[in-house]
Design an enzyme around this catalytic site. Sequence first.
Site, PDB file in Angstrom:
ATOM      1  N   TRP A  75      22.534 -41.862  15.531  1.00  0.00           N
ATOM      2  CA  TRP A  75      23.766 -42.643  15.367  1.00  0.00           C
ATOM      3  C   TRP A  75      24.756 -41.969  16.291  1.00  0.00           C
ATOM      4  CZ3 TRP A  75      28.661 -41.508  12.890  1.00  0.00           C
ATOM      5  CH2 TRP A  75      29.489 -42.635  12.760  1.00  0.00           C
ATOM      6  N   ASN A  99      21.638 -33.167  14.190  1.00  0.00           N
ATOM      7  CA  ASN A  99      22.508 -34.094  13.456  1.00  0.00           C
ATOM      8  C   ASN A  99      23.796 -33.332  13.208  1.00  0.00           C
ATOM      9  OD1 ASN A  99      23.641 -36.077  11.868  1.00  0.00           O
ATOM     10  ND2 ASN A  99      22.632 -35.353  10.009  1.00  0.00           N
ATOM     11  N   GLU A 484      36.376 -54.145  -2.342  1.00  0.00           N
ATOM     12  CA  GLU A 484      34.923 -53.940  -2.162  1.00  0.00           C
ATOM     13  C   GLU A 484      34.264 -55.187  -1.589  1.00  0.00           C
ATOM     14  OE1 GLU A 484      33.161 -51.518  -1.961  1.00  0.00           O
ATOM     15  OE2 GLU A 484      31.115 -52.261  -2.228  1.00  0.00           O
ATOM     16  N   GLU A 491      31.264 -55.571   6.767  1.00  0.00           N
ATOM     17  CA  GLU A 491      30.356 -54.559   7.346  1.00  0.00           C
ATOM     18  C   GLU A 491      28.967 -55.119   7.642  1.00  0.00           C
ATOM     19  OE1 GLU A 491      29.142 -51.127   5.063  1.00  0.00           O
ATOM     20  OE2 GLU A 491      29.401 -52.197   3.194  1.00  0.00           O
TER      21      GLU A 491
HETATM   22  C1  AGP Z   1      29.693 -49.020   1.923  1.00  0.00           C
HETATM   23  O1  AGP Z   1      28.951 -50.223   1.889  1.00  0.00           O
HETATM   24  C2  AGP Z   1      29.521 -48.280   3.231  1.00  0.00           C
HETATM   25  N1  AGP Z   1      28.179 -48.116   3.582  1.00  0.00           N
HETATM   26  C3  AGP Z   1      30.338 -47.002   3.284  1.00  0.00           C
HETATM   27  O2  AGP Z   1      31.684 -47.361   3.101  1.00  0.00           O
HETATM   28  C4  AGP Z   1      29.990 -45.917   2.213  1.00  0.00           C
HETATM   29  O3  AGP Z   1      30.346 -46.373   0.937  1.00  0.00           O
HETATM   30  C5  AGP Z   1      30.795 -44.666   2.542  1.00  0.00           C
HETATM   31  O4  AGP Z   1      30.393 -44.212   3.820  1.00  0.00           O
HETATM   32  C6  AGP Z   1      30.607 -43.542   1.513  1.00  0.00           C
HETATM   33  O5  AGP Z   1      29.275 -43.146   1.484  1.00  0.00           O
HETATM   34  P1  AGP Z   1      28.802 -42.150   0.291  1.00  0.00           P
HETATM   35  O6  AGP Z   1      28.972 -42.883  -0.994  1.00  0.00           O
HETATM   36  O7  AGP Z   1      27.366 -41.856   0.618  1.00  0.00           O
HETATM   37  O8  AGP Z   1      29.671 -40.930   0.362  1.00  0.00           O
END
Ligand code: AGP
Length: 609
Positions: A75, A99, A484, A491
């Site tokens: 990524w 990473n 949400e 997204e």
């Molecule tokens: C939510 O659909 C996203 N993929 C993203 O906002 C995610 O919730 C956020 O990166 C937090 O991730 P975590 O819960 O693994 O900390």
Amino acid sequence: MCGIVGYVGNKNAQDFLISGLKRLEYRGYDSAGIVTLNGKGRATLLKVKGKISGLETKVAKNKTTDKIGIGHTRWATHGEPSELNAHPHKSGKIYLVHNGIIENYKELKAKLKSSHKFVSETDTEVLVALVNHFYSDGKYPLSNAVVQALKLVHGTYGIAVVSELNPNEIVVARSGSPLVIGIGNNETLIASDASALVGHTKKAIYLNDGEVATVTADSIEIKTLNSQPVSAKVEAIQTDLSAIQKGGYDHFLLKEIMEQPSSLTETLRGRINREEHLVHLGGPKLSDEELKSIKHLIIVGCGTAYHAGVLASYYIEQFTPDISIEPVMASEYRYRHAHVPENSVALIVSQSGETADTLACLRDLKAQGVKTIGIINAIGSTIAREVDGGTYIHAGPEISVASTKAFTSQAVAMIMFGLTVAEAKGVKNSLLAPYIDEIANLPKAIEKLLKNAPESVKNLAKRYKKYDHAIFLGRDVAYPIALEGALKLKEISYIDANAYPAGELKHGPLALVDDRFFEFVFLPENNLYDKTVSGIQEVLARGGHVIVITDADDFSLPVESVVKITTKMKIFTPILMNLVAQLFAYYITVAKNYNVDQPRNLAKSVTVE
Ligand code: AGP
């Protein structure tokens, strides 16, 4: 975040590397690569821009019988997604996958320009050149060279390193980015996430920050950067294969939406006493006295985890009269100079347990002496291991980048934590009983909705897939659901969806209403029902294309679409409404033929800033 795999043993390394990367592809997927060593001085380095499937095609044309190798799915942070920037990166006889972010890579690069010809834009290539600088073509052990290099690095890393001159060992190290060592029979497997090890071994060692391990097919030696030996704690991998496969669904996202009755059941298991209307959470390790003394609750998270915290805060306020609650976005909070009052407790919310911003807040709050309680899904994750106590939500692996079942379980777990605080503070059971009863009934209510809603939501979604803009609206407990729902839609479908408190419409957002937008309104039948109906009328009066999600029987405004939720729930209907928004986002994305589980530009767990 990127995905890292490594293999050394008696089987074909390419096979594990590819299968492992496919398991980790959801964590980062703009380019990928592997390198294997034949032990006689030949390295086979294969890299692609794009998906693992492209790498698989390349491997099929370059099959080897090599028994050691490392791999990476990327990524992009430094340098665009390209084959040149894909890992593994090489310097001399060394190959490295990484990473994280090397923050001082520019100054290191300047010092290495004379000894290494840089070909990529990445910070990772600087790291492999630095390791090689100390390795000086095999004069020193590979692990020593890695340690010397890491001592000069500022930033975060999870790395795996191999050398053509030592083709029977992999050196791994971590600081801020996870690494797991899987222990097999005459084989050792490396991964940035235990899901890549499932089906290969049940035994794993989770590396800690500041540790470096040298692994061979039958040995694992772990030391600190200061060469202090570390006695490894072998833990059981609790995930089984079915949990990380689609199970007959077209996408992980649909599977994870549809499995919420069971995932929430697992969140509640053993924690609710329905007869006595009591909640018990063992993990937070807070005595009744400590619970009773809480005056301020900080809820830290990013994205969906943050939204779950906002939702929980609205509910907890309803039954804990003397607590102030502050949900905060970790990426903002970590740089604020926020005052943390006496008697504060921080809930650290993260599905992956690896999110860099959330981890940074955890460490800052702990340094201030604040008790930290994890609300985590990934067992053994970094945050789970660093909080003072915690409650695993037990929702099972969440593979799709868009978080769905974790939101529901996180919110309910936090509400249950709030109920334990209320109980300790002597709040009357008669006030808490309705919340506890509804939480206990929530899995069934979700199951009923998921039996009836999908087809109608699928048809609804098809009618709105052409829009480029959307407004999500809700008041009070429905506002975090609007947040949400907008995040889910944007997204994965890339529709520009934004959420506003319904009461804020007239303070600006109403100016947006025209034919470019549709409005998605959450309308629970509660004390603010009429207020939200007024907001809907304001939008209709301006020609809005309104979709309403409601449990009210008598809603009759002339909106374009109504999704009626039939339920006995009165308190937690917003949680049911959120599932409609999840399905809506899913079906629109399918209708647009976009990548549902791996949307562009994103990754499942963001372990970098
Ligand atoms: C939510 O659909 C996203 N993929 C993203 O906002 C995610 O919730 C956020 O990166 C937090 O991730 P975590 O819960 O693994 O900390």
